[in-house]
Write a protein that holds these residues in place. Structure first.
Motif, mmCIF file in Angstrom:
data_model
loop_
_atom_site.group_PDB
_atom_site.id
_atom_site.type_symbol
_atom_site.label_atom_id
_atom_site.label_comp_id
_atom_site.label_asym_id
_atom_site.label_seq_id
_atom_site.Cartn_x
_atom_site.Cartn_y
_atom_site.Cartn_z
ATOM 1 N N LYS A 86 -28.978 13.528 -16.838
ATOM 2 C CA LYS A 86 -28.258 14.788 -16.991
ATOM 3 C C LYS A 86 -27.069 14.646 -17.949
ATOM 4 O O LYS A 86 -26.734 15.592 -18.671
ATOM 5 C CB LYS A 86 -27.822 15.309 -15.620
ATOM 6 N N LYS A 87 -26.452 13.477 -17.979
ATOM 7 C CA LYS A 87 -25.408 13.226 -18.970
ATOM 8 C C LYS A 87 -25.971 13.346 -20.379
ATOM 9 O O LYS A 87 -25.333 13.921 -21.270
ATOM 10 C CB LYS A 87 -24.813 11.829 -18.769
ATOM 11 N N LEU A 124 -19.033 18.480 -18.676
ATOM 12 C CA LEU A 124 -19.422 19.265 -17.499
ATOM 13 C C LEU A 124 -19.353 20.764 -17.747
ATOM 14 O O LEU A 124 -19.863 21.545 -16.930
ATOM 15 C CB LEU A 124 -18.548 18.881 -16.303
ATOM 16 N N ASP A 176 -24.541 16.508 -11.499
ATOM 17 C CA ASP A 176 -23.845 16.480 -12.789
ATOM 18 C C ASP A 176 -22.531 15.737 -12.626
ATOM 19 O O ASP A 176 -21.607 16.223 -11.973
ATOM 20 C CB ASP A 176 -23.602 17.907 -13.292
ATOM 21 N N LYS A 177 -22.457 14.563 -13.223
ATOM 22 C CA LYS A 177 -21.261 13.723 -13.164
ATOM 23 C C LYS A 177 -20.888 13.279 -14.577
ATOM 24 O O LYS A 177 -21.756 13.105 -15.427
ATOM 25 C CB LYS A 177 -21.504 12.471 -12.304
ATOM 26 N N ARG A 188 -25.731 21.327 -9.023
ATOM 27 C CA ARG A 188 -24.626 20.786 -9.811
ATOM 28 C C ARG A 188 -24.090 19.466 -9.254
ATOM 29 O O ARG A 188 -23.361 18.748 -9.952
ATOM 30 C CB ARG A 188 -23.489 21.809 -9.878
ATOM 31 N N GLU A 226 -28.227 11.082 -12.679
ATOM 32 C CA GLU A 226 -26.952 11.472 -13.287
ATOM 33 C C GLU A 226 -26.908 11.082 -14.761
ATOM 34 O O GLU A 226 -26.392 11.834 -15.598
ATOM 35 C CB GLU A 226 -25.801 10.819 -12.516
ATOM 36 N N THR A 243 -24.387 22.979 -19.239
ATOM 37 C CA THR A 243 -25.398 22.850 -18.206
ATOM 38 C C THR A 243 -26.406 21.762 -18.571
ATOM 39 O O THR A 243 -26.659 21.491 -19.755
ATOM 40 C CB THR A 243 -26.139 24.188 -17.995
ATOM 41 N N SER A 244 -26.997 21.160 -17.541
ATOM 42 C CA SER A 244 -28.081 20.195 -17.749
ATOM 43 C C SER A 244 -29.446 20.828 -17.470
ATOM 44 O O SER A 244 -30.444 20.116 -17.296
ATOM 45 C CB SER A 244 -27.881 18.971 -16.846
ATOM 46 N N ARG A 262 -26.587 17.036 -21.252
ATOM 47 C CA ARG A 262 -25.334 17.746 -21.537
ATOM 48 C C ARG A 262 -24.759 17.314 -22.881
ATOM 49 O O ARG A 262 -24.254 18.141 -23.642
ATOM 50 C CB ARG A 262 -24.313 17.511 -20.421
ATOM 51 N N ALA A 295 -34.896 15.947 -12.900
ATOM 52 C CA ALA A 295 -33.986 16.735 -13.739
ATOM 53 C C ALA A 295 -34.405 18.197 -13.759
ATOM 54 O O ALA A 295 -33.555 19.099 -13.748
ATOM 55 C CB ALA A 295 -33.964 16.169 -15.159
#
Length: 291
Positions: A98-99, A148, A143-144, A140, A95, A151-152, A102, A133
């Motif tokens: 992915k943050k 948001l 994704d946190k 999805r 997570e 997209t990651s 984004r 990743a």
């Protein structure tokens, strides 16, 4: 004339629970290598790099000297932090990555990044997170947090000797004398620390944290490199990963380094960076429909 480059160090991209959950927070940071004047350079592809360390320790600046090879060839580079296994169990680490992706996409205009050409890469535990990743591009549920609306997704993955499965058994695993065993392997298993349980106790659940479980025909291209004498993450991991990618007709390039162990210095030569960039040039052109 070479493009002048600059290092933006310690950029906060997220705040996450750290001490006791929801009692205290810490900032997650990244370092970014950019042109000195990104607004004059046009949009650059971005390499997001993830340092390893058995999910127990990491240093985001450790690989910046080698990553300069990419910056000099026209890439922007971001080396990012994530929470350690003593702070949270998986999937918190994924997570966090992915943050970061984004965040970088949301600030692509500010940093001169081509948001349609983002590559994620890493080594060892960082390669596990980079691969995760990539293979969860369409998942999805990982994704946190903030941004948001972005997209990651990534367009390619660089996997340096990462674990592809936590239940795969090496065929010819060498015996390790206790005196030769790294200190971090002498306590609880790093994988058990990451997951919160030993994979053998719940293999089906452990597979949900492993890249090998998610590969499908829409998985992004992979560049994989592994040493034949790796006693930390056996090369069978990369063999299995490459086989699964090929079965799904996903572009993949797999380099083995004969006699190399885990984190061998031969992975961090300019020659390897050039091989990766040659691969990325081909796959990113294909992504753009130019081949």
């Amino acid at each position: 004339m070479d493009t002048p480059l600059t290092l933006l160090s310690g950029i906060t991209f997220a705040r996450v629970p750290y001490w006791f959950p929801f009692f205290d927070y810490r900032d997650l940071k990244m370092d970014i290598i950019l042109p000195f004047r990104p607004d004059e350079e046009g949009k650059r592809p971005l390499l997001v790099w993830i340092c390893g360390g058995a999910w127990m320790t990491m240093e985001r600046s450790a690989h910046l000297p080698w990553l300069m090879n990419f910056a000099r060839r026209g890439y922007s580079v971001a080396s990012v932090e994530y929470r350690m296994s003593n702070s949270c169990h998986f999937p918190g680490q994924l997570e966090d990555i992915k943050k970061a992706i984004r965040y970088l996409r949301a600030h692509a205009g500010e940093f001169g990044i081509d948001a349609d050409r983002i590559i994620v890469g890493g080594e060892s535990a960082g390669a596990h997170l980079a691969a995760m990743a990539g293979v969860t591009n369409d998942k999805r549920e990982f994704d946190k947090g903030e941004y948001l609306e972005y997209t990651s997704r990534v367009q390619a993955v660089i996997d340096y000797y990462g674990p592809a499965s936590f239940t795969l058994k090496a065929k010819d695993a060498p015996e390790i004398n206790e005196s030769e065993q790294p200190d971090f392997l002498k306590g609880p298993s790093p994988v058990a620390m990451l997951l919160g349980y030993e994979p053998a106790n719940d293999p089906e659940k452990a597979d949900t944290a492993a890249p090998l479980s998610y590969i499908n025909p829409s998985t992004p291209p992979f560049f994989i490199a592994h040493g034949t004498q790796d006693i930390i993450v056996p090369i069978e991991n990369s063999d299995a990963l490459c086989t699964a990618l090929e079965k799904n007709k996903v572009p993949a390039e797999f380099w083995t380094i004969q006699g190399a162990g885990h984190a061998d210095s031969r992975f961090y030569q300019k020659e390897m960076a050039d091989r990766i960039m040659d691969f990325l040039e081909r796959v990113l052109k294909r992504e753009k429909g130019m081949e």
